[in-house]
Design a protein around this motif. Structure first.
Motif, mmCIF file in Angstrom:
data_model
loop_
_atom_site.group_PDB
_atom_site.id
_atom_site.type_symbol
_atom_site.label_atom_id
_atom_site.label_comp_id
_atom_site.label_asym_id
_atom_site.label_seq_id
_atom_site.Cartn_x
_atom_site.Cartn_y
_atom_site.Cartn_z
ATOM 1 N N GLY A 14 0.025 145.414 35.536
ATOM 2 C CA GLY A 14 -1.378 145.460 35.149
ATOM 3 C C GLY A 14 -2.070 144.168 35.544
ATOM 4 N N ASN A 15 -3.346 144.069 35.217
ATOM 5 C CA ASN A 15 -4.172 142.925 35.600
ATOM 6 C C ASN A 15 -3.957 141.782 34.614
ATOM 7 O OD1 ASN A 15 -6.048 141.195 36.581
ATOM 8 N ND2 ASN A 15 -7.818 142.527 36.270
ATOM 9 N N CYS A 16 -3.036 140.876 34.946
ATOM 10 C CA CYS A 16 -2.741 139.777 34.031
ATOM 11 C C CYS A 16 -2.288 138.545 34.809
ATOM 12 C CB CYS A 16 -1.676 140.176 33.017
ATOM 13 S SG CYS A 16 -0.105 140.635 33.760
ATOM 14 N N ASN A 17 -2.452 137.387 34.197
ATOM 15 C CA ASN A 17 -1.998 136.127 34.781
ATOM 16 C C ASN A 17 -1.017 135.467 33.820
ATOM 17 O OD1 ASN A 17 -3.781 136.407 36.977
ATOM 18 N ND2 ASN A 17 -5.455 135.551 35.772
ATOM 19 N N LEU A 18 0.018 134.855 34.373
ATOM 20 C CA LEU A 18 1.041 134.229 33.546
ATOM 21 C C LEU A 18 1.451 132.899 34.170
ATOM 22 C CD1 LEU A 18 2.737 134.736 30.997
ATOM 23 C CD2 LEU A 18 4.472 135.789 32.455
ATOM 24 N N ASN A 19 1.596 131.890 33.330
ATOM 25 C CA ASN A 19 1.920 130.548 33.794
ATOM 26 C C ASN A 19 3.142 130.031 33.033
ATOM 27 O OD1 ASN A 19 1.796 128.053 34.987
ATOM 28 N ND2 ASN A 19 0.026 127.336 33.832
ATOM 29 N N PHE A 20 4.242 129.733 33.760
ATOM 30 C CA PHE A 20 5.434 129.151 33.163
ATOM 31 C C PHE A 20 5.536 127.686 33.587
ATOM 32 C CE2 PHE A 20 6.713 133.644 33.230
ATOM 33 C CZ PHE A 20 7.227 133.802 31.952
ATOM 34 N N VAL A 21 5.743 126.787 32.639
ATOM 35 C CA VAL A 21 5.906 125.362 32.919
ATOM 36 C C VAL A 21 7.183 124.872 32.251
ATOM 37 C CG1 VAL A 21 4.907 123.057 32.700
ATOM 38 C CG2 VAL A 21 3.410 125.034 33.050
ATOM 39 N N SER A 22 8.064 124.224 33.022
ATOM 40 C CA SER A 22 9.302 123.634 32.500
ATOM 41 C C SER A 22 10.138 124.662 31.744
ATOM 42 C CB SER A 22 8.989 122.442 31.589
ATOM 43 O OG SER A 22 8.283 121.449 32.295
ATOM 44 N N CYS A 23 10.327 125.823 32.368
ATOM 45 C CA CYS A 23 11.126 126.892 31.765
ATOM 46 C C CYS A 23 12.405 127.116 32.563
ATOM 47 C CB CYS A 23 10.323 128.179 31.703
ATOM 48 S SG CYS A 23 8.883 128.088 30.624
ATOM 49 N N SER A 24 13.426 127.660 31.890
ATOM 50 C CA SER A 24 14.697 127.962 32.551
ATOM 51 C C SER A 24 15.025 129.439 32.383
ATOM 52 C CB SER A 24 15.826 127.114 31.956
ATOM 53 O OG SER A 24 15.611 125.745 32.190
ATOM 54 N N PHE A 25 15.468 130.054 33.482
ATOM 55 C CA PHE A 25 15.895 131.453 33.481
ATOM 56 C C PHE A 25 17.335 131.473 33.988
ATOM 57 C CE2 PHE A 25 11.358 131.367 33.902
ATOM 58 C CZ PHE A 25 10.889 132.462 33.189
ATOM 59 N N GLU A 26 18.263 131.897 33.141
ATOM 60 C CA GLU A 26 19.674 131.801 33.503
ATOM 61 C C GLU A 26 20.416 133.081 33.132
ATOM 62 O OE1 GLU A 26 23.549 128.884 32.705
ATOM 63 O OE2 GLU A 26 21.570 128.384 31.894
#
Length: 297
Positions: A14-26
């Protein structure tokens, strides 16, 4: 884990914006696209800054990220992500599969793998890569990067020890149009094009190719379309058959470039030219081949 489906950790549509800062995906996984993040809408925007993605996997495309919208990545790291599906038509982008615009800057990709195409990044749309490092990534074609659209750009980056383990383009496979500037390629390996395999047009400016290996043709570059090389250096390239540094199968322009200590077991230690070569103000030295040590024309 997303089973079945995409986006092992995050699913956006859908129409959305997302901002990740200093995140970890493991260690996120999914059975479809986007081991960690799935961005499904062309109207969405994803921004990542100072983030890390490690050991994520997708059975289909995008071991860490699947992008259909706009994705902007800076100062981040992708390590050990994989697109694992053993299929002939999918398993693209060990770290990222992008069907929308993607901009990557000051980001490192290491030990990512795609079963099929693009060990680190597979780009369908506009792809911009700047000041980034690709090390020890692997895929069948495009050990680090596979680009399939027009107007792709790679600048001020480093490609080290990437491998197209059973195909072409040890570092990059270019299907349509690519510009490479101020970039270093070292110890990459593929069957044709140890560093770069170009099916489309290719422009190389102010770049360095060192110790790249082709198990077939073109130790550094294999070109099937128009090729332009300016102010670049080729050293220590090796081709098991022809073209220790460059194998040209179309129209090639080479200007103000240096070819030193390249080697081909067959013909053309420096350049193997199969069609038209325009060569100006360039230096050749200590190249070796069974026939025509510098240029086969």
């Amino acid at each position: 884990k997303a089973n079945p489906g995409g986006g092992g950790a995050v699913y956006l549509y859908g129409n959305c914006n997302l901002n990740f800062v200093s995140c970890s995906f493991e260690k996120n996984t999914c059975t479809a696209d986007g081991g960690a993040i799935y961005l499904g809408s062309t109207y969405s925007e994803l921004k990542l800054s100072d983030c890390s993605f490690s050991s994520n996997s997708a059975y289909v495309d995008g071991g860490a990220i699947y992008n259909s919208g706009v994705t902007i990545i800076s100062n981040s790291k992708f390590v050990g992500n994989a697109a694992t599906g053993e299929t002939a038509k999918r398993s693209f982008g060990g770290a990222i599969r992008s069907k929308g615009l993607i901009d990557i800057e000051k980001t490192a990709f290491e030990n990512n793998n795609a079963y099929n195409l693009g060990g680190a990044v597979y780009g369908d749309e506009v792809t911009r890569i700047k000041s980034s490092t690709f090390m020890s990534n692997s895929a069948k074609d495009g050990g680090a990067v596979y680009t399939s659209m027009m107007d792709q750009k790679v600048t001020e980056s480093v490609f080290l020890n990437n491998d197209a383990h059973s195909g072409n383009g040890g570092a990059i496979y270019n299907a349509k149009s690519l510009s490479v500037k101020d970039t270093v390629f070292t110890e990459n390996e593929g069957y044709n094009g140890g560093a770069v395999y170009s099916e489309g047009t290719l422009e190389v400016i102010n770049s360095t190719f060192e110790d790249n290996t082709a198990n077939g043709y073109g130790g550094a570059i294999y070109s099937e379309n128009e090729l332009e090389v300016f102010n670049s250096t080729f050293t220590g390239g090796f081709a098991e058959i022809d073209g220790g540094a460059i194998y040209n199968n179309n129209i090639a322009t080479v200007n103000n470039s240096t070819f030193i200590a390249n080697d081909a077991s067959g013909k053309g230690g420096g350049i193997y030219n199969n069609r038209t070569l325009k060569l100006t103000e360039s230096v050749f030295g200590i190249n070796y081949a069974d026939e025509f040590a510098n240029i086969y024309n």
